[in-house]
Design a protein around this motif. Structure first.
Motif, mmCIF file in Angstrom:
data_model
loop_
_atom_site.group_PDB
_atom_site.id
_atom_site.type_symbol
_atom_site.label_atom_id
_atom_site.label_comp_id
_atom_site.label_asym_id
_atom_site.label_seq_id
_atom_site.Cartn_x
_atom_site.Cartn_y
_atom_site.Cartn_z
ATOM 1 N N ASP A 54 2.392 -9.773 -1.339
ATOM 2 C CA ASP A 54 2.246 -11.225 -1.490
ATOM 3 C C ASP A 54 1.743 -11.556 -2.886
ATOM 4 O O ASP A 54 1.038 -10.754 -3.502
ATOM 5 N N THR A 55 2.101 -12.736 -3.344
ATOM 6 C CA THR A 55 1.629 -13.236 -4.641
ATOM 7 C C THR A 55 1.323 -14.719 -4.495
ATOM 8 O O THR A 55 2.121 -15.454 -3.922
ATOM 9 N N LYS A 56 0.168 -15.137 -5.016
ATOM 10 C CA LYS A 56 -0.213 -16.554 -4.977
ATOM 11 C C LYS A 56 -0.940 -16.908 -6.263
ATOM 12 O O LYS A 56 -1.697 -16.117 -6.802
ATOM 13 N N THR A 57 -0.705 -18.141 -6.718
ATOM 14 C CA THR A 57 -1.468 -18.686 -7.833
ATOM 15 C C THR A 57 -2.456 -19.679 -7.249
ATOM 16 O O THR A 57 -2.067 -20.577 -6.501
ATOM 17 N N VAL A 58 -3.732 -19.495 -7.577
ATOM 18 C CA VAL A 58 -4.799 -20.268 -6.964
ATOM 19 C C VAL A 58 -5.577 -21.021 -8.032
ATOM 20 O O VAL A 58 -5.884 -20.460 -9.088
ATOM 21 N N LEU A 71 -9.615 -15.263 -4.183
ATOM 22 C CA LEU A 71 -9.114 -14.384 -3.141
ATOM 23 C C LEU A 71 -9.364 -14.997 -1.766
ATOM 24 O O LEU A 71 -8.466 -15.048 -0.916
ATOM 25 N N LYS A 72 -10.580 -15.496 -1.554
ATOM 26 C CA LYS A 72 -10.918 -16.112 -0.268
ATOM 27 C C LYS A 72 -10.183 -17.430 -0.056
ATOM 28 O O LYS A 72 -9.939 -17.820 1.083
ATOM 29 N N LYS A 73 -9.856 -18.111 -1.126
ATOM 30 C CA LYS A 73 -9.114 -19.371 -1.001
ATOM 31 C C LYS A 73 -7.676 -19.104 -0.553
ATOM 32 O O LYS A 73 -7.079 -19.903 0.160
ATOM 33 N N ALA A 74 -7.128 -17.968 -0.948
ATOM 34 C CA ALA A 74 -5.723 -17.661 -0.657
ATOM 35 C C ALA A 74 -5.523 -16.876 0.641
ATOM 36 O O ALA A 74 -4.504 -17.051 1.306
ATOM 37 N N TRP A 75 -6.471 -16.013 1.012
ATOM 38 C CA TRP A 75 -6.320 -15.150 2.178
ATOM 39 C C TRP A 75 -7.632 -15.031 2.939
ATOM 40 O O TRP A 75 -8.701 -15.284 2.397
ATOM 41 N N LYS A 76 -7.534 -14.556 4.166
ATOM 42 C CA LYS A 76 -8.726 -14.221 4.938
ATOM 43 C C LYS A 76 -9.222 -12.877 4.408
ATOM 44 O O LYS A 76 -8.460 -11.908 4.340
ATOM 45 N N VAL A 77 -10.498 -12.831 4.025
ATOM 46 C CA VAL A 77 -11.047 -11.647 3.352
ATOM 47 C C VAL A 77 -12.321 -11.186 4.051
ATOM 48 O O VAL A 77 -13.150 -11.995 4.452
ATOM 49 N N GLN A 78 -12.469 -9.870 4.157
ATOM 50 C CA GLN A 78 -13.727 -9.275 4.595
ATOM 51 C C GLN A 78 -14.264 -8.465 3.426
ATOM 52 O O GLN A 78 -13.492 -7.764 2.750
ATOM 53 N N PHE A 83 -17.573 -5.337 -2.294
ATOM 54 C CA PHE A 83 -16.379 -4.525 -2.120
ATOM 55 C C PHE A 83 -15.512 -5.131 -1.020
ATOM 56 O O PHE A 83 -15.999 -5.412 0.075
ATOM 57 N N VAL A 84 -14.245 -5.298 -1.302
ATOM 58 C CA VAL A 84 -13.310 -5.849 -0.331
ATOM 59 C C VAL A 84 -12.963 -4.752 0.674
ATOM 60 O O VAL A 84 -12.581 -3.643 0.290
ATOM 61 N N THR A 85 -13.099 -5.063 1.965
ATOM 62 C CA THR A 85 -12.788 -4.082 3.007
ATOM 63 C C THR A 85 -11.503 -4.440 3.760
ATOM 64 O O THR A 85 -10.896 -3.569 4.371
ATOM 65 N N ALA A 86 -11.107 -5.722 3.713
ATOM 66 C CA ALA A 86 -9.861 -6.143 4.367
ATOM 67 C C ALA A 86 -9.372 -7.439 3.735
ATOM 68 O O ALA A 86 -10.170 -8.307 3.375
ATOM 69 N N ILE A 87 -8.059 -7.532 3.583
ATOM 70 C CA ILE A 87 -7.419 -8.757 3.094
ATOM 71 C C ILE A 87 -6.272 -9.069 4.041
ATOM 72 O O ILE A 87 -5.406 -8.223 4.265
ATOM 73 N N ASP A 88 -6.298 -10.275 4.571
ATOM 74 C CA ASP A 88 -5.211 -10.752 5.435
ATOM 75 C C ASP A 88 -4.923 -9.776 6.578
ATOM 76 O O ASP A 88 -3.770 -9.517 6.925
ATOM 77 N N GLY A 89 -5.999 -9.183 7.139
ATOM 78 C CA GLY A 89 -5.862 -8.258 8.267
ATOM 79 C C GLY A 89 -5.554 -6.820 7.886
ATOM 80 O O GLY A 89 -5.542 -5.937 8.735
ATOM 81 N N LYS A 90 -5.300 -6.561 6.621
ATOM 82 C CA LYS A 90 -4.995 -5.197 6.165
ATOM 83 C C LYS A 90 -6.312 -4.530 5.740
ATOM 84 O O LYS A 90 -6.903 -4.888 4.731
ATOM 85 N N LYS A 91 -6.751 -3.551 6.553
ATOM 86 C CA LYS A 91 -8.061 -2.933 6.349
ATOM 87 C C LYS A 91 -7.948 -1.596 5.637
ATOM 88 O O LYS A 91 -6.965 -0.873 5.791
#
Length: 132
Positions: A54-58, A71-78, A83-91
């Protein structure tokens, strides 16, 4: 005499409306310019291995110009401690040594996402892959 009064009344109403509408429109454009001045545009790319997912301009506020903000504005982030542990459900998977890493403008970042600043038109790339 009636025509002069009607003309004066008509002229007064037109002049008043012109002033009011002109005042409103200049305030709106001024606010739009201020909003644009106070925001930056950052391009984010998500990859899994070599595949772009995926690609987004924010657009984010200059005052909060950190990697995590966009990053948080564009996707669900943990995240944990920067340190990022998950982006958009991908852990990430520590047992398999698969982690999220990121670069800014092609260079490895030296700080956590909550501390790393970004500037206008920066390109941030997050990759979920095995770390050696």
């Amino acid at each position: 005499m009636k025509n002069n009064r009607r003309f004066s009344l008509f002229f007064t109403i037109v002049a008043f409306l012109t002033l009011v509408l002109t005042g409103c429109s200049s305030n709106n454009s001024s606010n739009a310019k201020n909003t644009t001045k106070n925001q930056i545009s950052v391009n984010y790319t998500l990859k899994e291995g070599k595949k772009t997912v995926d690609t987004k301009t924010v657009k984010i506020p200059k005052k909060k110009a950190k990697v995590i903000t966009g990053l948080k504005k564009a996707w669900k982030v943990q995240e944990t401690k920067g340190f990022v542990t998950a982006i958009d459900g991908k852990k990430q998977n520590p047992k398999k040594k698969i982690y999220w890493t990121y670069t800014i403008n092609g260079k490895w970042a030296s700080k956590g996402v909550d501390l790393q600043s970004v500037a206008n038109k920066d390109k941030v790339k997050f990759t979920l892959d095995k770390v050696k």
